[in-house]
Write a protein that holds these residues in place. Structure first.
Motif, PDB file in Angstrom:
ATOM      1  N   GLN A   7       0.848  -1.186   0.000  1.00 34.47           N
ATOM      2  CA  GLN A   7       0.000   0.000   0.000  1.00 34.47           C
ATOM      3  C   GLN A   7       0.890   1.243   0.000  1.00 34.47           C
ATOM      4  O   GLN A   7       1.734   1.401   0.889  1.00 34.47           O
ATOM      5  CB  GLN A   7      -0.913   0.012   1.235  1.00 34.47           C
ATOM      6  CG  GLN A   7      -1.717  -1.269   1.420  1.00 34.47           C
ATOM      7  CD  GLN A   7      -2.659  -1.516   0.262  1.00 34.47           C
ATOM      8  OE1 GLN A   7      -3.345  -0.606  -0.201  1.00 34.47           O
ATOM      9  NE2 GLN A   7      -2.692  -2.759  -0.220  1.00 34.47           N
ATOM     10  N   ASP A  14      -1.371   9.458   7.792  1.00 40.71           N
ATOM     11  CA  ASP A  14      -2.051   8.191   7.555  1.00 40.71           C
ATOM     12  C   ASP A  14      -1.069   7.031   7.653  1.00 40.71           C
ATOM     13  O   ASP A  14      -1.382   5.986   8.239  1.00 40.71           O
ATOM     14  CB  ASP A  14      -2.710   8.205   6.169  1.00 40.71           C
ATOM     15  CG  ASP A  14      -3.374   6.873   5.841  1.00 40.71           C
ATOM     16  OD1 ASP A  14      -4.383   6.544   6.478  1.00 40.71           O
ATOM     17  OD2 ASP A  14      -2.859   6.164   4.949  1.00 40.71           O
ATOM     18  N   ALA A  17      -0.250   6.356  11.267  1.00 43.89           N
ATOM     19  CA  ALA A  17      -1.382   5.743  11.957  1.00 43.89           C
ATOM     20  C   ALA A  17      -1.434   4.240  11.696  1.00 43.89           C
ATOM     21  O   ALA A  17      -1.827   3.455  12.571  1.00 43.89           O
ATOM     22  CB  ALA A  17      -2.683   6.401  11.511  1.00 43.89           C
ATOM     23  N   ARG A  18      -1.026   3.826  10.511  1.00 43.52           N
ATOM     24  CA  ARG A  18      -1.117   2.419  10.131  1.00 43.52           C
ATOM     25  C   ARG A  18       0.175   1.650  10.401  1.00 43.52           C
ATOM     26  O   ARG A  18       0.125   0.442  10.685  1.00 43.52           O
ATOM     27  CB  ARG A  18      -1.487   2.309   8.652  1.00 43.52           C
ATOM     28  CG  ARG A  18      -2.859   2.914   8.335  1.00 43.52           C
ATOM     29  CD  ARG A  18      -3.128   2.937   6.845  1.00 43.52           C
ATOM     30  NE  ARG A  18      -4.377   3.581   6.520  1.00 43.52           N
ATOM     31  CZ  ARG A  18      -5.568   2.989   6.515  1.00 43.52           C
ATOM     32  NH1 ARG A  18      -5.652   1.706   6.830  1.00 43.52           N
ATOM     33  NH2 ARG A  18      -6.656   3.658   6.205  1.00 43.52           N
ATOM     34  N   ALA A  19       1.336   2.320  10.282  1.00 43.43           N
ATOM     35  CA  ALA A  19       2.613   1.612  10.380  1.00 43.43           C
ATOM     36  C   ALA A  19       3.468   2.065  11.558  1.00 43.43           C
ATOM     37  O   ALA A  19       4.545   1.515  11.771  1.00 43.43           O
ATOM     38  CB  ALA A  19       3.406   1.798   9.084  1.00 43.43           C
ATOM     39  N   ARG A  57       3.804   0.380   2.734  1.00 40.44           N
ATOM     40  CA  ARG A  57       3.764  -0.645   3.775  1.00 40.44           C
ATOM     41  C   ARG A  57       3.266  -1.951   3.158  1.00 40.44           C
ATOM     42  O   ARG A  57       2.390  -1.944   2.291  1.00 40.44           O
ATOM     43  CB  ARG A  57       2.871  -0.219   4.947  1.00 40.44           C
ATOM     44  CG  ARG A  57       1.407  -0.165   4.614  1.00 40.44           C
ATOM     45  CD  ARG A  57       0.563   0.402   5.755  1.00 40.44           C
ATOM     46  NE  ARG A  57      -0.863   0.261   5.488  1.00 40.44           N
ATOM     47  CZ  ARG A  57      -1.554   1.078   4.721  1.00 40.44           C
ATOM     48  NH1 ARG A  57      -0.981   2.126   4.155  1.00 40.44           N
ATOM     49  NH2 ARG A  57      -2.852   0.857   4.523  1.00 40.44           N
ATOM     50  N   GLU A  59       1.182  -5.101   3.917  1.00 39.82           N
ATOM     51  CA  GLU A  59       0.151  -5.410   4.901  1.00 39.82           C
ATOM     52  C   GLU A  59      -0.609  -6.659   4.488  1.00 39.82           C
ATOM     53  O   GLU A  59      -1.034  -6.789   3.341  1.00 39.82           O
ATOM     54  CB  GLU A  59      -0.808  -4.226   5.031  1.00 39.82           C
ATOM     55  CG  GLU A  59      -1.782  -4.334   6.191  1.00 39.82           C
ATOM     56  CD  GLU A  59      -2.525  -3.033   6.413  1.00 39.82           C
ATOM     57  OE1 GLU A  59      -3.764  -3.109   6.580  1.00 39.82           O
ATOM     58  OE2 GLU A  59      -1.886  -1.960   6.415  1.00 39.82           O
ATOM     59  N   GLY A  62      -4.383  -7.266   7.995  1.00 37.96           N
ATOM     60  CA  GLY A  62      -4.378  -6.126   8.904  1.00 37.96           C
ATOM     61  C   GLY A  62      -3.085  -5.918   9.662  1.00 37.96           C
ATOM     62  O   GLY A  62      -3.013  -5.039  10.527  1.00 37.96           O
ATOM     63  N   GLU A  63      -2.048  -6.686   9.337  1.00 34.29           N
ATOM     64  CA  GLU A  63      -0.769  -6.575  10.051  1.00 34.29           C
ATOM     65  C   GLU A  63       0.306  -6.057   9.108  1.00 34.29           C
ATOM     66  O   GLU A  63       0.478  -6.581   8.001  1.00 34.29           O
ATOM     67  CB  GLU A  63      -0.348  -7.935  10.605  1.00 34.29           C
ATOM     68  CG  GLU A  63       0.967  -7.891  11.383  1.00 34.29           C
ATOM     69  CD  GLU A  63       1.363  -9.251  11.917  1.00 34.29           C
ATOM     70  OE1 GLU A  63       2.498  -9.377  12.410  1.00 34.29           O
ATOM     71  OE2 GLU A  63       0.551 -10.194  11.827  1.00 34.29           O
ATOM     72  N   VAL A  64       1.046  -5.032   9.545  1.00 39.64           N
ATOM     73  CA  VAL A  64       2.144  -4.492   8.750  1.00 39.64           C
ATOM     74  C   VAL A  64       3.363  -5.390   8.919  1.00 39.64           C
ATOM     75  O   VAL A  64       3.775  -5.698  10.043  1.00 39.64           O
ATOM     76  CB  VAL A  64       2.466  -3.044   9.177  1.00 39.64           C
ATOM     77  CG1 VAL A  64       3.699  -2.527   8.427  1.00 39.64           C
ATOM     78  CG2 VAL A  64       1.271  -2.136   8.919  1.00 39.64           C
TER      79      VAL A  64
END
Length: 285
Positions: A7, A14, A17-19, A57, A59, A62-64
């Protein structure tokens, strides 16, 4: 795995927040992306040039699993990947039309991505450098210390810092020139610097450190002009900034050394730094 498991975004908030949790999970190993992305967060999307930095990232469920960044002027930088994931990333980037000047990562990941990039683009990778990442164990200052002491640099030292960082960059083969005019855009501009000074106040060596992020501080650069070498000043100033980092609450103090420089590697190990992993860089010609 599939190429679209990667991604990509240009939105730093953003991405964090995700990674962010993934990056903070191994702050020593992730020292470079942590500091680069912190600069983007604090200085904005043009922190590394007129074009935005691309962040990515990997992914699954749902896991980086891994991340990368690509600044406008730099090589692709990756966290550890296996060859399958490196090939997926090469496929994703070529599919989007990205042209890469090179790659930098831990040795195995860099080699795997360079091979994948050559296979998909025909571009020949050229080895550029090999760096060893060290993490501080028990700090062991040199004994005896050279005469003098450490001093935090201030505004009045800016010209000296620019000069010595420029000399350091040239000595290690960095392409970007470091001058007063280009300073704000260099990788040194966000560092905090300390001089080792002789008793008469002459600055003889310099060390920089990053701000603390996720509990880690990186020592970079360490530089002694040729006329002041062989007196123990580099060891003294490195020990000084390492001690200050620990006193500031850092749980990880790290640095990189040229893996081909036995003197530098021996120096850092005498101070208590322990090798973590080797990094490699490739240029794509």
């Amino acid at each position: 795995m599939r190429p679209d498991d990667w991604q990509l975004t240009e939105d730093t908030d953003d991405f964090l927040a995700r990674a962010g949790a993934f990056l903070r999970s191994r702050p020593a190993l992730h020292t470079m992306p942590l500091t680069v992305i912190e600069r983007l967060r604090t200085r904005g999307p043009d922190a590394y040039g007129a074009r935005p930095t691309v962040l990515g990232r990997l992914e699954r469920a749902g896991e980086v699993r891994a991340v990368f960044y690509l600044t406008p002027r730099g090589r692709l930088s990756l966290t550890p990947l296996d060859p399958e994931h490196a090939d997926d990333l090469a496929a994703r980037l070529t599919g989007l039309g990205h042209r890469l000047p090179g790659v930098s990562a831990d040795h195995d990941t860099a080699a795997a991505f360079a091979e994948a990039w050559q296979r998909r683009t025909g571009t020949v990778p050229t080895p550029r450098e090999r760096l060893r990442l060290y993490r501080l164990g028990t700090l062991t200052p040199p004994q005896p210390l050279p005469a003098g002491g450490g001093r935090l640099a201030g505004e009045r030292d800016h010209e000296q810092i620019v000069l010595w960082c420029g000399e350091f960059a040239a000595a290690v083969g960095e392409a970007a020139a470091v001058t007063a005019g280009s300073w704000a855009g260099t990788r040194f501009a966000d560092k905090h610097f300390t001089f080792w000074e002789t008793p008469d106040g002459t600055a003889v060596s310099l060390a920089g450190v990053t701000s603390m992020i996720a509990g880690q501080i990186r020592v970079d650069p360490v530089y002694t002009p040729a006329r002041h070498r062989a007196h123990g000043y580099a060891a003294a100033v490195t020990a000084e900034v390492s001690r200050a980092a620990l006193a500031a609450g850092a749980t990880e103090v790290v640095l990189f050394a040229d893996a081909a420089n036995p003197a530098a590697n021996a120096l850092y190990q005498r101070l208590g730094y322990l090798p973590v992993i080797d990094f490699a860089g490739y240029d794509f010609t």
